[in-house]
Design a protein around this motif. Structure first.
Motif, short mmCIF file in Angstrom:
data_model
loop_
_atom_site.label_atom_id
_atom_site.label_comp_id
_atom_site.label_asym_id
_atom_site.label_seq_id
_atom_site.Cartn_x
_atom_site.Cartn_y
_atom_site.Cartn_z
N ASP A 196 -2.71 -5.58 25.52
CA ASP A 196 -2.06 -6.84 25.21
C ASP A 196 -1.76 -6.98 23.73
N GLU A 197 -2.50 -6.30 22.90
CA GLU A 197 -2.31 -6.38 21.46
C GLU A 197 -1.22 -5.42 21.01
N PRO A 198 -0.22 -5.92 20.26
CA PRO A 198 0.80 -4.99 19.74
C PRO A 198 0.23 -4.11 18.64
N ASP A 199 0.80 -2.92 18.49
CA ASP A 199 0.40 -1.99 17.44
C ASP A 199 0.62 -2.68 16.10
N GLU A 200 -0.42 -2.74 15.27
CA GLU A 200 -0.30 -3.45 13.99
C GLU A 200 0.63 -2.78 13.00
N TRP A 201 1.13 -1.59 13.36
CA TRP A 201 2.06 -0.90 12.48
C TRP A 201 3.50 -1.07 12.95
N THR A 202 3.73 -2.02 13.86
CA THR A 202 5.08 -2.42 14.23
C THR A 202 5.33 -3.78 13.59
N GLU A 256 3.58 11.63 16.05
CA GLU A 256 2.56 11.59 17.09
C GLU A 256 2.51 12.87 17.92
N ARG A 257 3.48 13.77 17.73
CA ARG A 257 3.41 15.09 18.36
C ARG A 257 2.54 16.06 17.57
N VAL A 258 2.17 15.68 16.36
CA VAL A 258 1.26 16.50 15.55
C VAL A 258 -0.15 16.31 16.10
N ASP A 259 -0.84 17.41 16.29
CA ASP A 259 -2.19 17.38 16.85
C ASP A 259 -3.10 16.46 16.04
N GLY A 260 -3.72 15.48 16.69
CA GLY A 260 -4.65 14.58 16.03
C GLY A 260 -4.03 13.33 15.45
N VAL A 261 -2.70 13.19 15.56
CA VAL A 261 -2.03 12.00 15.05
C VAL A 261 -1.57 11.17 16.25
N GLY A 262 -2.14 9.99 16.36
CA GLY A 262 -1.76 9.07 17.42
C GLY A 262 -1.17 7.80 16.83
N PRO A 263 -0.99 6.78 17.66
CA PRO A 263 -0.38 5.53 17.18
C PRO A 263 -1.14 4.88 16.03
N SER A 264 -2.47 4.94 16.07
CA SER A 264 -3.23 4.28 15.01
C SER A 264 -3.15 5.01 13.68
N LEU A 265 -2.81 6.29 13.69
CA LEU A 265 -2.68 7.04 12.44
C LEU A 265 -1.23 7.17 11.99
N SER A 266 -0.30 7.17 12.94
CA SER A 266 1.10 7.31 12.55
C SER A 266 1.58 6.11 11.73
N LEU A 293 -0.65 13.81 1.27
CA LEU A 293 -0.76 13.41 2.67
C LEU A 293 -2.21 13.14 3.04
N ALA A 294 -3.13 13.96 2.53
CA ALA A 294 -4.55 13.81 2.84
C ALA A 294 -5.14 12.53 2.26
N GLU A 295 -4.46 11.91 1.30
CA GLU A 295 -4.95 10.66 0.73
C GLU A 295 -4.82 9.48 1.68
N VAL A 296 -3.96 9.61 2.70
CA VAL A 296 -3.84 8.54 3.69
C VAL A 296 -5.13 8.52 4.50
N HIS A 297 -5.72 7.36 4.61
CA HIS A 297 -6.99 7.22 5.33
C HIS A 297 -6.88 7.74 6.76
N GLY A 298 -7.71 8.72 7.09
CA GLY A 298 -7.72 9.28 8.43
C GLY A 298 -6.99 10.60 8.57
N VAL A 299 -6.24 11.00 7.55
CA VAL A 299 -5.46 12.24 7.68
C VAL A 299 -6.34 13.46 7.40
N GLY A 300 -6.87 13.60 6.22
CA GLY A 300 -7.70 14.76 5.90
C GLY A 300 -6.88 16.02 5.71
N GLU A 301 -7.57 17.10 5.35
CA GLU A 301 -6.90 18.35 5.00
C GLU A 301 -6.20 19.02 6.18
N SER A 302 -6.88 19.10 7.33
CA SER A 302 -6.29 19.84 8.47
C SER A 302 -5.06 19.12 9.03
#
Length: 120
Positions: free
Chosen positions: A27-33, A70-80, A101-110
């Motif tokens: 029911d909650e919309p994605d906060e990044w929309t 979101e097709r990148v492994d490990g990147v979903g709606p909450s990280l995109s 890119l790794a500075e974005v919270h949740g991204v990391g090196e891999s």
């Protein structure tokens, strides 16, 4: 504790876990929309400036870029969303270093490496 009470408590606990962690809150919309950002702003969770930044990033980036992220492994709606807020298009990801890119919270090196591979 009587057996019916135990069964009830186990069932309630299983329902809570399913609803909270498996099913999620559809029911909650994605906060990044833009809509989700407006809802978060109206609840007082983010500032007006953050709402404007998130809305602009979502509008500018478009659905195609979001889907590609979101097709990148490990990147979903909450990280995109956070990625789009900092890098609003493919050309921005291509131009960024893995460290940026790794500075974005949740991204990391891999994930940063996987993003560079996907968009290079």
């Amino acid at each position: 504790m009587a057996e019916p009470e135990l069964v009830f408590l186990l069932g309630a606990g299983a329902w809570y876990v399913w609803d909270r962690y498996v099913d999620g809150d559809d029911d909650e919309p994605d906060e990044w929309t833009p809509e989700g950002s407006a809802a978060a702003y109206s609840r007082g969770e983010i500032s007006r400036d953050e709402h404007a930044r998130r809305s602009a990033a979502a509008i500018e980036a478009g659905e195609e870029f979001r889907d590609a992220l979101e097709r990148v492994d490990g990147v979903g709606p909450s990280l995109s969303g956070p990625i789009r807020a900092e890098f609003p298009g493919e050309e921005f990801v291509r131009g960024a270093t893995e460290e940026e890119l790794a500075e974005v919270h949740g991204v990391g090196e891999s994930k940063a490496r996987a993003l560079k591979e996907r968009f290079s």
